[in-house]
Enzyme design. Sequence first.
Site, PDB file in Angstrom:
ATOM      1  N   GLY A  40     -58.783-101.232 -19.317  1.00 50.61           N
ATOM      2  CA  GLY A  40     -57.640-101.043 -20.213  1.00 50.61           C
ATOM      3  C   GLY A  40     -57.842 -99.882 -21.174  1.00 50.61           C
ATOM      4  N   CYS A  41     -59.058 -99.738 -21.676  1.00 55.38           N
ATOM      5  CA  CYS A  41     -59.365 -98.671 -22.635  1.00 55.38           C
ATOM      6  C   CYS A  41     -59.339 -97.306 -21.955  1.00 55.38           C
ATOM      7  CB  CYS A  41     -60.701 -98.929 -23.311  1.00 55.38           C
ATOM      8  SG  CYS A  41     -60.692-100.482 -24.242  1.00 55.38           S
ATOM      9  N   THR A  42     -59.768 -97.263 -20.697  1.00 56.57           N
ATOM     10  CA  THR A  42     -59.721 -96.021 -19.927  1.00 56.57           C
ATOM     11  C   THR A  42     -58.276 -95.609 -19.706  1.00 56.57           C
ATOM     12  OG1 THR A  42     -61.840 -96.451 -18.862  1.00 56.57           O
ATOM     13  CG2 THR A  42     -60.324 -94.960 -17.711  1.00 56.57           C
TER      14      THR A  42
END
Length: 150
Positions: A40-42
């Site tokens: 998700g952060c990527t």
Amino acid sequence: MLGKPVPDLSLPATGQPFEFSALRGKPLVLYFYPKDSTPGCTTEAQQFRDLYPQFRRSGCRVFGVSRDSVKSHENFKAKLNLPFELVSDPDEVACAAFGVIKMKNMYGKKVRGIERSTFVLDADGVLRREWRGVKVPGHAQEVLDFVKEL
């Protein structure tokens, strides 16, 4: 905190140290995310990266913040070719100032971590908008749309 100046913070970051007082004069997007190199952060970082030229055209700077180390941030930034800096907050100074640390469920276990959140500050360092519990798809575009209205 909405409508009020944010506290002046100084934290390590990729590039130069991050200092709110030195960044006044232009709007600022500060997005908090749980951990470098997670799915998700990527995706979120890639979306801010892809829209970054439009943020800059709007006179706005973008910074990502997590509790990861500067070294971890440097690797994440290089891997994704991010054009903006990442702020390291291992002592949760910025996290506490913005109230983004929450108890979350990870695989059925309660863990303390960053709730994905984004904040827009105006040129005077006043908080103008916040998003909490962010869902990644379309979020960076929503932030950009708001910035264009400032």
